[in-house]
Design a protein around this motif. Structure first.
Motif, PDB file in Angstrom:
ATOM      1  N   LEU A  74      -5.528  -8.524  -5.610  1.00  0.00           N
ATOM      2  CA  LEU A  74      -6.212  -9.206  -4.515  1.00  0.00           C
ATOM      3  C   LEU A  74      -5.551  -8.912  -3.178  1.00  0.00           C
ATOM      4  O   LEU A  74      -6.239  -8.717  -2.169  1.00  0.00           O
ATOM      5  CB  LEU A  74      -6.242 -10.717  -4.774  1.00  0.00           C
ATOM      6  N   ALA A  75      -4.236  -8.860  -3.153  1.00  0.00           N
ATOM      7  CA  ALA A  75      -3.532  -8.537  -1.908  1.00  0.00           C
ATOM      8  C   ALA A  75      -3.904  -7.139  -1.422  1.00  0.00           C
ATOM      9  O   ALA A  75      -4.171  -6.934  -0.232  1.00  0.00           O
ATOM     10  CB  ALA A  75      -2.024  -8.636  -2.130  1.00  0.00           C
ATOM     11  N   ALA A  76      -3.932  -6.183  -2.346  1.00  0.00           N
ATOM     12  CA  ALA A  76      -4.260  -4.808  -1.970  1.00  0.00           C
ATOM     13  C   ALA A  76      -5.712  -4.690  -1.521  1.00  0.00           C
ATOM     14  O   ALA A  76      -6.009  -4.054  -0.499  1.00  0.00           O
ATOM     15  CB  ALA A  76      -3.992  -3.864  -3.139  1.00  0.00           C
ATOM     16  N   LEU A  77      -6.626  -5.307  -2.264  1.00  0.00           N
ATOM     17  CA  LEU A  77      -8.037  -5.254  -1.870  1.00  0.00           C
ATOM     18  C   LEU A  77      -8.237  -5.897  -0.502  1.00  0.00           C
ATOM     19  O   LEU A  77      -9.030  -5.405   0.315  1.00  0.00           O
ATOM     20  CB  LEU A  77      -8.905  -5.957  -2.913  1.00  0.00           C
ATOM     21  N   GLY A  78      -7.525  -6.981  -0.248  1.00  0.00           N
ATOM     22  CA  GLY A  78      -7.626  -7.614   1.062  1.00  0.00           C
ATOM     23  C   GLY A  78      -7.210  -6.689   2.180  1.00  0.00           C
ATOM     24  O   GLY A  78      -7.850  -6.644   3.239  1.00  0.00           O
ATOM     25  N   PHE A  79      -6.142  -5.918   1.948  1.00  0.00           N
ATOM     26  CA  PHE A  79      -5.709  -4.959   2.965  1.00  0.00           C
ATOM     27  C   PHE A  79      -6.681  -3.800   3.086  1.00  0.00           C
ATOM     28  O   PHE A  79      -7.084  -3.418   4.193  1.00  0.00           O
ATOM     29  CB  PHE A  79      -4.320  -4.423   2.642  1.00  0.00           C
ATOM     30  N   TYR A  80      -7.079  -3.209   1.960  1.00  0.00           N
ATOM     31  CA  TYR A  80      -7.980  -2.061   2.011  1.00  0.00           C
ATOM     32  C   TYR A  80      -9.274  -2.401   2.761  1.00  0.00           C
ATOM     33  O   TYR A  80      -9.785  -1.590   3.530  1.00  0.00           O
ATOM     34  CB  TYR A  80      -8.370  -1.604   0.593  1.00  0.00           C
ATOM     35  N   THR A  81      -9.816  -3.578   2.499  1.00  0.00           N
ATOM     36  CA  THR A  81     -11.127  -3.912   3.060  1.00  0.00           C
ATOM     37  C   THR A  81     -11.067  -4.529   4.445  1.00  0.00           C
ATOM     38  O   THR A  81     -12.073  -4.545   5.152  1.00  0.00           O
ATOM     39  CB  THR A  81     -11.896  -4.869   2.120  1.00  0.00           C
ATOM     40  N   SER A  82      -9.893  -5.012   4.860  1.00  0.00           N
ATOM     41  CA  SER A  82      -9.786  -5.605   6.198  1.00  0.00           C
ATOM     42  C   SER A  82      -9.018  -4.720   7.168  1.00  0.00           C
ATOM     43  O   SER A  82      -9.242  -4.774   8.373  1.00  0.00           O
ATOM     44  CB  SER A  82      -9.097  -6.975   6.120  1.00  0.00           C
ATOM     45  N   GLY A  83      -8.095  -3.923   6.630  1.00  0.00           N
ATOM     46  CA  GLY A  83      -7.322  -3.032   7.489  1.00  0.00           C
ATOM     47  C   GLY A  83      -6.105  -3.674   8.110  1.00  0.00           C
ATOM     48  O   GLY A  83      -5.457  -3.068   8.970  1.00  0.00           O
ATOM     49  N   SER A  84      -5.751  -4.888   7.699  1.00  0.00           N
ATOM     50  CA  SER A  84      -4.579  -5.529   8.299  1.00  0.00           C
ATOM     51  C   SER A  84      -3.940  -6.492   7.311  1.00  0.00           C
ATOM     52  O   SER A  84      -4.592  -6.989   6.393  1.00  0.00           O
ATOM     53  CB  SER A  84      -4.957  -6.274   9.579  1.00  0.00           C
ATOM     54  N   PHE A  85      -2.639  -6.775   7.536  1.00  0.00           N
ATOM     55  CA  PHE A  85      -1.922  -7.772   6.742  1.00  0.00           C
ATOM     56  C   PHE A  85      -2.057  -9.133   7.433  1.00  0.00           C
ATOM     57  O   PHE A  85      -1.095  -9.670   7.970  1.00  0.00           O
ATOM     58  CB  PHE A  85      -0.443  -7.400   6.607  1.00  0.00           C
ATOM     59  N   GLN A  86      -3.254  -9.659   7.456  1.00  0.00           N
ATOM     60  CA  GLN A  86      -3.473 -10.929   8.128  1.00  0.00           C
ATOM     61  C   GLN A  86      -2.799 -12.058   7.354  1.00  0.00           C
ATOM     62  O   GLN A  86      -2.781 -12.072   6.134  1.00  0.00           O
ATOM     63  CB  GLN A  86      -4.972 -11.214   8.249  1.00  0.00           C
ATOM     64  N   THR A  87      -2.257 -13.020   8.090  1.00  0.00           N
ATOM     65  CA  THR A  87      -1.569 -14.134   7.454  1.00  0.00           C
ATOM     66  C   THR A  87      -2.483 -14.889   6.508  1.00  0.00           C
ATOM     67  O   THR A  87      -2.067 -15.343   5.441  1.00  0.00           O
ATOM     68  CB  THR A  87      -1.027 -15.096   8.527  1.00  0.00           C
ATOM     69  N   ARG A  88      -3.778 -14.998   6.883  1.00  0.00           N
ATOM     70  CA  ARG A  88      -4.693 -15.774   6.050  1.00  0.00           C
ATOM     71  C   ARG A  88      -4.873 -15.144   4.678  1.00  0.00           C
ATOM     72  O   ARG A  88      -5.131 -15.836   3.698  1.00  0.00           O
ATOM     73  CB  ARG A  88      -6.052 -15.924   6.742  1.00  0.00           C
ATOM     74  N   LEU A  89      -4.733 -13.809   4.576  1.00  0.00           N
ATOM     75  CA  LEU A  89      -4.845 -13.160   3.268  1.00  0.00           C
ATOM     76  C   LEU A  89      -3.691 -13.569   2.370  1.00  0.00           C
ATOM     77  O   LEU A  89      -3.868 -13.870   1.192  1.00  0.00           O
ATOM     78  CB  LEU A  89      -4.894 -11.645   3.433  1.00  0.00           C
ATOM     79  N   GLY A  90      -2.479 -13.539   2.918  1.00  0.00           N
ATOM     80  CA  GLY A  90      -1.324 -13.978   2.143  1.00  0.00           C
ATOM     81  C   GLY A  90      -1.394 -15.454   1.814  1.00  0.00           C
ATOM     82  O   GLY A  90      -1.055 -15.883   0.704  1.00  0.00           O
ATOM     83  N   ASP A  91      -1.836 -16.260   2.775  1.00  0.00           N
ATOM     84  CA  ASP A  91      -1.975 -17.693   2.544  1.00  0.00           C
ATOM     85  C   ASP A  91      -2.920 -17.983   1.386  1.00  0.00           C
ATOM     86  O   ASP A  91      -2.688 -18.878   0.573  1.00  0.00           O
ATOM     87  CB  ASP A  91      -2.513 -18.386   3.802  1.00  0.00           C
TER      88      ASP A  91
END
Length: 349
Positions: A74-91
């Motif tokens: 999920l962390a990787a897919l969040g980065f691939y599809t958004s293009g950034s390490f947004q805090t909300r993804l980690g949260d």
């Protein structure tokens, strides 16, 4: 006197005791709508990735609280599809940005290890003929087994002295060579070429070129635009068509070649880390190359699972350096020119 040692939980410090910890996050805790909006893929697809990559992502670790495969994915897919390490993804999955970065690295390498399983050129006569039939049905262009083009993906400057990655727009990039079929499935992907190389030079030095020069697909060819040289295995458009047959050939060529242009737009719309909208990939050329390849593997897996790649919202055309045209050089390959002339005479006159 013994001095007590306190082991600090970084996620506890970052988020507090009320925050969901790593081992408490479960896919079943969230809705399908949440998964699609945050990670770009449906639940069953994510479960498949957990099964596919789970062994690689469960390697022994020195950490007392190893991150689960599903959380890493999920962390990787969040980065691939958004293009950034947004805090909300980690949260959302209970990990820090540093852990997000490690997850992206782990999942990327696991996907790259499996690239040959999902990205492959047709190896048998029946598959090759099926490609020809499908492409012919699109616009009447015979003998086509794939369309080829290059895609520039922006990366951070490796260092101030290295100009090999600076493309003709003055930006640092990787120039990625790809071939796709009529569905948009990628059959060849080479993501390691520096952005200063022209498309024709990338193809000339590629493993794909060596494969086709070996004559393994005689009577078949790829379609490429005018940034490539005409070859016996690569049909390009005529620079200045004069006869009705030449016009018809160019029209069929353009309609067929548009498949890879559409594929590029879809790829960059689904995987926003590739389109530059959130900035260049902040990695070395080697790691950036692996991230691009990982996204291509996911693109093909999604096709195998029946996901309609054309249905995802697409942005405008991918912003690429301007193409060069080499029509004046094509006469150097007389055999290729003869094949193209015979093709126009037989099918477009």
């Amino acid at each position: 006197m013994a001095i007590p040692i306190t082991v600090l939980d970084c996620d506890l410090l970052l988020y507090g005791r009320g925050h969901r910890t790593l081992d408490r996050f479960k896919l079943d805790d969230v809705t399908d709508e949440h998964l699609m909006s945050m990670y770009g893929f449906p639940r069953q697809f994510i479960y498949y990735l957990v099964e596919l990559l789970g062994t690689s992502l469960s390697r022994p670790t020195q950490r007392s609280r190893a991150i689960s495969p599903e959380t890493q994915i999920l962390a990787a897919l969040g980065f691939y599809t958004s293009g950034s390490f947004q805090t909300r993804l980690g949260d959302a999955i209970g990990i820090s940005q540093a852990s997000m970065s490690r997850c992206v690295a782990n999942v990327t390498e696991a996907l790259v290890e499996r690239a040959s399983q999902f990205i492959r050129f047709p190896a048998d006569e029946a598959s090759t003929q099926a490609l020809k039939d499908e492409f012919y049905g699109l616009a009447g262009m015979p003998g086509v087994i794939g369309v080829v083009d290059c895609l520039h993906v922006a990366i951070k400057a490796p260092n101030a002295e290295d100009l090999s990655y600076v493309n003709r727009k003055g930006l640092h990039s990787l120039n990625c060579l790809m071939v796709c079929d009529i569905r948009g499935a990628l059959m060849t992907v080479e993501t390691n070429w520096p952005g200063s190389l022209r498309d024709s030079a990338v193809l000339q030095q590629s493993a794909l070129s060596r494969h086709l020069e070996a004559g393994l697909h005689k009577g078949s060819w790829l379609l490429g635009d005018s940034s490539f040289f005409l070859r016996t295995w690569l049909m390009t458009p005529l620079h200045i068509p004069e006869t009705p047959a030449e016009y018809r050939y160019n029209m069929a060529h353009s309609a067929t070649h548009s498949v890879i242009e559409k594929t590029f737009r879809t790829l960059c719309s689904r995987f926003r880390c590739l389109d530059g909208s959130k900035g260049a990939l902040q990695y070395s050329p080697e790691k950036s190359s692996h991230i691009i390849l990982a996204c291509c593997v996911l693109h093909n897996i999604s096709l195998e699972h029946g996901m309609d790649i054309w249905s995802s919202p697409m942005t405008g055309p991918v912003d690429q350096p301007p193409e060069e045209e080499f029509e004046h050089m094509e006469s150097l390959d007389l055999e290729a020119d003869r094949i193209r002339q015979e093709l126009m005479l037989a099918h477009f006159s």
